[in-house]
Structure formats: structure tokens, C-alpha cells
Design an enzyme around this catalytic site. Structure first.
Site, PDB file in Angstrom:
ATOM      1  CB  SER A 410      -0.974   0.017   1.185  1.00  0.00           C
ATOM      2  OG  SER A 410      -0.479  -0.705   2.268  1.00  0.00           O
ATOM      3  CG  HIS A 431      -3.353  -0.634  -2.948  1.00  0.00           C
ATOM      4  ND1 HIS A 431      -3.691   0.676  -2.699  1.00  0.00           N
ATOM      5  CD2 HIS A 431      -3.257  -1.231  -1.738  1.00  0.00           C
ATOM      6  CE1 HIS A 431      -3.796   0.850  -1.394  1.00  0.00           C
ATOM      7  NE2 HIS A 431      -3.537  -0.287  -0.799  1.00  0.00           N
ATOM      8  CD  GLU A 443      -5.091   3.285  -5.322  1.00  0.00           C
ATOM      9  OE1 GLU A 443      -5.422   4.473  -5.299  1.00  0.00           O
ATOM     10  OE2 GLU A 443      -4.240   2.815  -4.545  1.00  0.00           O
ATOM     11  CG  ASN A 481      -4.110   4.481   1.234  1.00  0.00           C
ATOM     12  OD1 ASN A 481      -5.299   4.686   1.478  1.00  0.00           O
ATOM     13  ND2 ASN A 481      -3.568   3.290   1.330  1.00  0.00           N
TER      14      ASN A 481
HETATM   15  P1  NAD Z   1      -1.112  -9.431   7.690  1.00  0.00           P
HETATM   16  O1  NAD Z   1      -0.097  -9.206   8.724  1.00  0.00           O
HETATM   17  O2  NAD Z   1      -2.531  -9.636   8.091  1.00  0.00           O
HETATM   18  O3  NAD Z   1      -0.693 -10.678   6.799  1.00  0.00           O
HETATM   19  C1  NAD Z   1       0.587 -10.884   6.295  1.00  0.00           C
HETATM   20  C2  NAD Z   1       0.793 -12.389   6.134  1.00  0.00           C
HETATM   21  O4  NAD Z   1       1.977 -12.596   5.386  1.00  0.00           O
HETATM   22  C3  NAD Z   1       0.966 -13.115   7.453  1.00  0.00           C
HETATM   23  O5  NAD Z   1       0.076 -14.229   7.493  1.00  0.00           O
HETATM   24  C4  NAD Z   1       2.421 -13.586   7.426  1.00  0.00           C
HETATM   25  O6  NAD Z   1       2.597 -14.832   8.084  1.00  0.00           O
HETATM   26  C5  NAD Z   1       2.677 -13.697   5.952  1.00  0.00           C
HETATM   27  N1  NAD Z   1       4.071 -13.577   5.567  1.00  0.00           N
HETATM   28  C6  NAD Z   1       4.961 -12.647   5.967  1.00  0.00           C
HETATM   29  N2  NAD Z   1       6.151 -12.849   5.350  1.00  0.00           N
HETATM   30  C7  NAD Z   1       5.991 -13.913   4.538  1.00  0.00           C
HETATM   31  C8  NAD Z   1       6.833 -14.591   3.620  1.00  0.00           C
HETATM   32  N3  NAD Z   1       8.075 -14.196   3.431  1.00  0.00           N
HETATM   33  N4  NAD Z   1       6.343 -15.651   2.950  1.00  0.00           N
HETATM   34  C9  NAD Z   1       5.086 -16.054   3.136  1.00  0.00           C
HETATM   35  N5  NAD Z   1       4.232 -15.427   3.974  1.00  0.00           N
HETATM   36  C10 NAD Z   1       4.682 -14.389   4.675  1.00  0.00           C
HETATM   37  O7  NAD Z   1      -0.994  -8.193   6.699  1.00  0.00           O
HETATM   38  P2  NAD Z   1      -2.100  -7.577   5.730  1.00  0.00           P
HETATM   39  O8  NAD Z   1      -2.869  -6.546   6.453  1.00  0.00           O
HETATM   40  O9  NAD Z   1      -2.824  -8.674   5.063  1.00  0.00           O
HETATM   41  O10 NAD Z   1      -1.171  -6.811   4.678  1.00  0.00           O
HETATM   42  C11 NAD Z   1      -0.488  -7.480   3.659  1.00  0.00           C
HETATM   43  C12 NAD Z   1      -0.050  -6.497   2.615  1.00  0.00           C
HETATM   44  O11 NAD Z   1      -1.198  -5.841   2.083  1.00  0.00           O
HETATM   45  C13 NAD Z   1       0.855  -5.394   3.104  1.00  0.00           C
HETATM   46  O12 NAD Z   1       1.751  -5.076   2.082  1.00  0.00           O
HETATM   47  C14 NAD Z   1      -0.101  -4.242   3.349  1.00  0.00           C
HETATM   48  O13 NAD Z   1       0.525  -2.985   3.275  1.00  0.00           O
HETATM   49  C15 NAD Z   1      -1.064  -4.437   2.211  1.00  0.00           C
HETATM   50  N6  NAD Z   1      -2.396  -3.847   2.392  1.00  0.00           N
HETATM   51  C16 NAD Z   1      -3.033  -3.948   3.594  1.00  0.00           C
HETATM   52  C17 NAD Z   1      -4.308  -3.408   3.729  1.00  0.00           C
HETATM   53  C18 NAD Z   1      -5.083  -3.537   5.018  1.00  0.00           C
HETATM   54  O14 NAD Z   1      -6.098  -2.837   5.187  1.00  0.00           O
HETATM   55  N7  NAD Z   1      -4.693  -4.402   5.931  1.00  0.00           N
HETATM   56  C19 NAD Z   1      -4.914  -2.783   2.636  1.00  0.00           C
HETATM   57  C20 NAD Z   1      -4.251  -2.728   1.413  1.00  0.00           C
HETATM   58  C21 NAD Z   1      -2.984  -3.264   1.311  1.00  0.00           C
END
Ligand code: NAD
Length: 695
Positions: A410, A431, A443, A481
Site C-alpha cells: 500500500s 492494491h 488500484e 491513500n
Molecule cells: P497481515 O499481517 O494480516 O498478513 C501478512 C501475512 O503474510 C501473514 O500471514 C504472514 O505470516 C505472511 N508472511 C509474511 N512474510 C511472509 C513470507 N516471506 N512468505 C510467506 N508469507 C509471509 O498483513 P495484511 O494486512 O494482510 O497486509 C499485507 C499487505 O497488504 C501489506 O503489504 C499491506 O501494506 C497491504 N495492504 C493492507 C491493507 C489492510 O487494510 N490491511 C490494505 C491494502 C494493502
């Protein structure tokens, strides 16, 4: 004979065929053609009845929206209806596919209707902020019960041919091929001595106390249509159908139609309609760019986002390998997916067998190598550059040639992520918004080296996933954002100056936002914004923030998830309750920083919040991060709860007038923390030229 309205005579029955693909839009040429052919059939002594037919896929999708708000071209649809009413020969509408809006009004101008079993009939005009303007509000309640007519017209939702037959809107369901069925139907009614049966001559379908009925209808519709004038105007027209002669009712309809077409709300909804169709047009990527096949996907990271993204794929029938680092994490991720589907099943919105089918399309794994067959890999792991780069390096080693490597980051630089691979042309940002299986916005972040066919494929995939894909260039926060940060910044400054969280939220909500900034923060988690700010303090000293938000977060008040944030939350209840403790914290912060408070009007609150979005949006547009103003509007309409009747921030600014927006921004630039209000050069230029963002 006109090409768009063909004429033939078969066994004494004139067949007028609408031939204006794809949806038989009732543009001027088609209307004129139908009119001419109706007259021809009426004048031909060999013709005993007339069948009006489209294709099996579409009778007609209705008016050509581009004609709205422009001077009416003759003949208009009411003229065609008048000709239909003047016919002395029975007129049968043969309805295939759909008869919507003006299409249904044309069918209602016929004397009899026959439809294919799968045909949909409806008057969706309300979705564009208007009402059926060619007799629909007067004729429909003469065919279906008044309550149903009002429901159909105020929701815009169509009904099936079967339901229409039950109500009497359709006389017969065609059992075989449509034209043959319509011809035999016409012959049958002729043999029974059928005469023209004009809908206008029928009594409205309403019984009992008419006044009481409409009082109740008005109250009900008013409740569900805040911000939208059309639904109540529809009820007014329906009431006229119940209480006035047909021609007087038509006049009420005509006046209300003219009024609604001129409203900003309708202009906004029409803008949104076209904006959605624009997003996939990319100036330097031809529409016929060959796309890559996406038959299998892999999602890495089974957390909040990864789970929702995997659901989006399988909802569209694309099998997914869902991968996380540990067995525990992947099991947890899958359990959440199962729980989400089960909730939808228990609400009756998904069949158990469909849930099972979808879950059957998800394969779980803890090995990156299992992404090797995927046509697209979407990464949703932790938001850290080192973690992402490491993962992309690994993906580069195992992914099949031509696979699209997508990141759900993001905030991070997609070009830097791409550098970790030897195939930056295949790397792109996707995104998704949370919850990813629900939110429509996607996005699509185009990197410096992203190949055109990768972009075209991702846009097409976005649509297949039922998203609204919007292209964004690479920048911090992308379109949505990056703008919301400025909005959040203003919301905190408003507290510094004397507003309370509840005043700001109430003003934003009254204006039409789904929720105000503080309620939104509590929902998303205040720790997220806090983390971003802490990073900003180090990396971007030019970003000024009030630290009042930090005072809240430092106390472990992270919002709904901790039961306390800007508001208090009762266990199991999401209703924000104002908290005197928060008032005290804000007050102490003001005193400690020697801030003077003043009364801030709701109008100023809304201007500060929305113009912060607009000004940043203008910069985004100027930098070419967004392709067009309407794309920015779509981002806000589909990803941020922006009210459709405002048309998105850029469209809203256009309706206010850019010079007015600019002069408010100039005024703010002289006020508290005024230095951050540098008007975007594009805004200044457009305002000076008297132009709009959405020209
Ligand atoms: P999260 O912490 O809920 O999930 C991340 C997952 O990735 C975890 O289950 C973790 O175990 C796994 N992980 C980490 N490193 C890893 C690897 N090397 N190999 C395999 N699995 C791995 O995070 P999230 O909120 O789902 O966010 C994930 C991505 O999405 C981030 O880049 C975040 O910026 C983006 N994002 C989040 C949101 C939101 O509202 N939460 C919205 C848009 C984008």
C-alpha cells in the site's frame, strides 16, 4: 427503410425489428425508424397486427444516456408512445433479454407483451438520479400493483418475465423461438377478435385508502433515499397516476423528469456511470493489446489481505494456491476464509454447495515453489521493503516465464520491488482494499518498466474479479491513500483549533460520507496511522502533523479492537460513544502547545476535509499519477465510501466551481498551519481559465 429499425410483413403481420446493437439503445435514429414503421404498418391494409421485436439478447436497454441534459431530438420517446397509442391495429411487444428503462416504456406503449422466460423487465432510471420520463411512471402502475411499481421504480431493480406474467405486465411467456412465438401469439389474439388494448386506458392498480397508502410510501422511500431527490419524485408521479387522468399524470412526470435531469445529484450519478467505463482506457495501451492467460493464481501471505484476495480469485472461478510461511499461519488464514464464507451462507446469500466449490479451488501450502505454475502471483506479506524484495527474488527464481508478479503493497515503491527481479516488465502493483473480497476498488500500479500487456492483462483480470480497476503511477500511497493522508492531517488540525471528534465526524457524515475520519480511524485501527506518522517524522519532515493523535494512540487506545480510541465501544457494539477522557486529552494537548481555540462551522470542517483531497488530487493529476480526474473520483467512490450523489472529490469541486475552491484554499493558507495549503498549480490554472477537472 432505416437499418436500425427493420420492417417486414409476414402473414399479414408487420414485424418491426430493433437492430441497434449491442443493447438496442433508443437513440434518435432508432426512434425515428420505429415511428416511421409504425405509421407504415398502420397505413398498409394488408397488415392486421404489428410485432415490435429486438434480439433474443436484448429488446432494448433504453435511452442513450448521452442525450440526457441536451436539447431533445425529435421524435422523442413520448412521440413514439403517442403513435403507439394512436394505432388501430393490435401491437405486440416481443421481449428478449431485457427491456429496461425506455425499452420497457416502449414495451408499455404496446398493447400486448410476450417475453422469453429469461427476460428481465425494469425501470432503472433512479440509478442515474432520474425517473422514467416516457410514461413509465404512469403506465407501470396500470399494469402491476402500485406498491410493486413503486418498488421497481425507486430501487431500479428489474423483475423476471415470470414475475411480470404474475403481475400482468407480460401476457405470455414464449415457449420457443421469440419471433415465431410472437407471430403465433398475434395470430391467436387476432382470431379471438383482439383490439388495441392501450395501457393508458386501464385503471391504476391500487385499492383502499389512496392517501394513506401514499403517506406511508413517501415516509418509507424518504427514509432510504437521503441525498437523492429522485425516489420521492417517483412517488409523486405514481401518486399522480393514481389520482389524476393519464395526460395530467404525464405532465407531472415530464416536469419532474426535467427537474431531476438538471440536478447535481443526477449529473454526479451519470458522471459515475461513465467514469466506471473509462478507467480501463489507457492512452498508450491499445484496447486490442493481446493479454496473457490467467487460469491459475497464487497468493502469498494468508493474512487479512491475502485471504480476501484469494477469495476474490475463487469467487471468479480462478483456482488459487495460498501460501504462507508457517503451517500455523496458513491454517489460520484458511479458517478465516471458511468463517467468512460460512457467514455469507448463514445469511442466505451463498449456497453451501457454492461455498464448498470455492473452498475446493483453494490449495494451501507453505512452500514458495508451489507458486511455480501460477499465471499470476499476488504477494500480500508484511509491508517491509526487505521482506518484499527477498520474496520477489525467490519468485523470480521459481515463477514460470511470463507469469505476472504482483504486489499488494500500500505504500512501497513498486519499481524498487521490481528491481529485485530479472523481469521487471512482469512486475505490477495490485492494491486491493480491505476487505479485499468485498471492496470494489483495485488500484493497478504501473511501474516504470511494467510491460503494456501485463498492464492490460491485470486490468482485464480486475474486471473478471468484479473490481473497478484504476491505473495509478508509482508514488507514496498511490492515488487513494496519498489523498486520504491530507484529509487525515486536516482532521487532526481541526481538533487543535477547537473542534471535537464528534463534531468533525457529524459534519462529514451529514455532508454524505459513509463515516467521519475519527470513526474511520477507530475502525481501521489507530496504530496504523500512528506507525505511518512515526515513519513520516523521520523520513518526511516536510509532512506536518498535529501530535494529538499520537497522544491517543500512546495510551493503547487503538480504536474498536481495543474498545477505546477516539470513542468508547461497548463490548460487541460498534457504535462510537463520545468519551470525556478524550476531550481531556485533546484539551491538555492544546494547553501544552499554547493553541487557541475558536468555533469552527460545519461548513468549514467539510471544506477543509474535502478540499484537502481535491488539492492533492489535482497534484496527482498533474504529475500523471492518475490518468484522468474521473479515475480519482472512481477511487473515492469505490474505495472510500464517497457518496455517489457527490460524484467523487474532483467532480464535487467542479460543481462547487474551481475558483471558489481555490479562494477557500487561499483563505486556509492564511490560517492555522496554513503553510501546507499550497494550491496545486493545475487547480490555479483551471480556475483561472474557468475550466473544470472533468471537462
Ligand atoms: P497481515 O499481517 O494480516 O498478513 C501478512 C501475512 O503474510 C501473514 O500471514 C504472514 O505470516 C505472511 N508472511 C509474511 N512474510 C511472509 C513470507 N516471506 N512468505 C510467506 N508469507 C509471509 O498483513 P495484511 O494486512 O494482510 O497486509 C499485507 C499487505 O497488504 C501489506 O503489504 C499491506 O501494506 C497491504 N495492504 C493492507 C491493507 C489492510 O487494510 N490491511 C490494505 C491494502 C494493502
Amino acid at each position: 427503410m432505416s437499418d436500425v429499425a427493420q420492417y417486414a410483413v409476414r402473414d399479414g403481420i408487420a414485424v418491426i425489428t430493433l437492430n441497434n446493437p449491442p443493447v438496442n439503445g433508443l437513440g434518435n435514429a432508432l426512434r425515428a425508424g420505429v415511428m416511421e414503421n409504425l405509421k407504415k404498418a398502420e397505413a398498409d391494409p394488408a397488415v392486421k397486427a404489428v410485432v415490435l421485436i429486438g434480439s433474443a439478447k436484448a429488446f432494448s436497454g433504453g435511452a442513450d444516456i448521452r442525450e440526457f441534459g441536451k436539447p431533445r431530438l425529435k421524435p422523442d420517446l413520448p412521440d413514439v408512445n403517442d403513435q403507439q397509442d394512436a394505432m388501430k391495429k393490435p401491437l405486440v411487444a416481443a421481449l428478449g433479454g431485457f427491456a429496461l428503462g425506455g425499452g420497457l416504456e416502449l414495451a408499455l406503449g404496446c398493447h400486448y407483451r410476450i417475453a422469453l422466460p429469461k427476460t428481465q423487465l425494469g425501470l432503472p432510471e433512479v440509478k442515474l438520479g432520474i425517473l422514467p420520463g416516457s410514461g413509465g411512471t404512469q403506465r407501470l402502475p396500470r399494469m402491476v400493483p402500485m406498491a410493486e411499481a413503486i418498488r421497481m421504480m425507486t430501487t431500479g431493480d428489474p423483475i423476471s418475465a415470470e414475475k411480470a406474467k404474475e403481475f400482468g405486465l407480460v401476457d405470455e411467456i414464449a415457449q420457443g423461438e421469440l419471433l415465431e412465438s410472437a407471430l403465433s401469439y398475434a395470430k391467436k389474439i387476432l382470431s379471438q377478435g383482439a383490439k388495441p388494448k392501450r395501457v393508458r386506458d386501464l385503471p391504476p392498480k391500487i385499492e383502499g385508502d389512496v392517501k394513506a397508502f401514499f403517506d406511508e410510501a413517501r415516509a418509507m422511500v424518504a427514509k432510504g433515499s437521503k441525498g437523492y431527490p429522485a425516489p420521492l419524485k417517483i412517488v409523486e408521479c405514481a401518486e399522480a397516476a393514481a389520482t389524476k387522468p393519464f395526460d395530467e399524470g404525464r405532465k407531472v412526470e415530464r416536469d419532474n423528469f426535467a427537474y431531476l435531469v438538471g440536478t447535481t445529484e443526477s449529473a454526479a450519478l451519470r458522471h459515475m456511470f461513465f467514469a466506471e467505463r473509462q478507467t480501463s482506457k489507457i492512452p498508450d495501451v491499445a484496447e486490442d493489446t493481446p493479454t496473457r492467460e490467467v487460469k491459475k493464481a497464487a497468493v502469498i501471505g494468508a493474512g487479512t489481505m491475502g485471504g480476501g484476495i484469494a477469495m476474490s480469485f475463487v469467487n471468479a472461478g480462478i483456482p488459487v494456491t495460498l501460501i504462507d510461511a508457517t503451517q500455523e499461519a496458513i491454517d489460520r488464514g484458511l479458517k478465516t476464509i471458511e468463517k467468512n464464507y460460512a457467514a455469507t451462507v448463514s445469511k442466505g446469500r451463498l449456497k453451501q454447495e457454492d461455498m464448498d466449490k470455492r473452498l475446493g479451488l483453494i490449495k494451501k501450502s507453505i512452500k514458495i515453489e508451489d507458486a511455480k505454475d501460477a499465471d499470476i502471483v499476488v504477494e500480500a506479506v508484511f509491508e517491509r521493503m526487505d521482506v518484499k524484495q527477498d520474496l520477489f527474488r525467490k519468485l523470480d527464481a521459481i515463477a514460470k516465464p511470463g507469469a505476472i508478479l504482483a504486489s499488494n503493497t500500500s505504500t512501497l515503491d513498486v519499481d524498487k520491488i521490481a528491481e529485485a527481479t530479472k523481469r521487471p516488465q512482469d512486475v505490477i502493483g495490485t492494491h486491493f482494499f480491505s476487505p479485499a473480497n468485498v471492496m470494489r476498488l483495485l488500484e493497478v500500479v504501473r511501474g516504470k518498466k511494467t510491460a503494456k500487456d501485463v498492464l492490460a492483462t491485470t486490468m482485464k483480470l480486475g474486471k473478471a474479479l468484479k473490481k473497478v480497476p484504476v491505473v495509478s503511477g508509482v508514488c507514496d500511497g498511490f492515488i487513494g491513500n496519498r489523498m486520504i493522508e491530507k484529509y487525515g492531517q486536516q482532521s487532526l488540525f481541526l481538533l487543535d483549533e477547537g473542534a471535537s471528534p464528534q463534531q468533525v465526524d457529524a459534519a462529514a457524515q451529514k455532508w454524505g460520507l459513509a463515516m467521519g475520519p475519527f470513526t474511520m480511524g477507530d475502525m481501521a485501527g489507530l496504530d496504523i496511522g500512528w506507525e505511518i506518522r512515526k515513519r513520516r517524522y523521520k523520513e518526511r519532515p516536510d509532512f506536518v502533523y498535529s501530535k494529538v493523535g499520537d497522544r491517543i494512540a500512546e495510551l493503547g487506545r487503538f480504536g474498536q479492537k481495543t474498545g477505546k480510541g477516539w470513542y468508547l465501544y461497548e463490548p460487541g457494539n460498534r457504535k462510537p460513544v463520545p468519551d470525556p477522557e478524550v476531550e481531556k486529552i485533546i484539551d491538555e494537548y492544546r494547553k501544552a502547545n499554547d493553541l487557541k481555540t475558536r468555533n469552527i462551522s460545519d461548513d468549514e470542517i467539510v471544506e477543509r476535509l474535502i478540499y484537502a483531497l481535491v488539492n492533492e488530487g489535482a497534484k496527482i493529476l498533474e504529475e500523471g499519477i492518475a490518468l484522468r480526474a474521473s479515475d480519482i473520483d472512481m477511487v473515492y467512490l469505490t474505495g472510500y465510501g464517497f457518496p455517489p450523489y457527490r460524484g467523487g472529490p474532483m467532480f464535487y469541486a467542479d460543481t462547487v466551481g474551481l475558483s471558489k475552491v481555490l479562494s477557500s484554499i487561499e483563505k486556509f493558507s492564511k490560517g492555522y498551519m496554513g503553510a501546507i495549503w499550497k494550491p496545486a498549480p493545475l487547480l490555479v490554472k483551471l480556475a483561472k481559465d474557468g475550466r473544470k477537472f472533468n471537462d
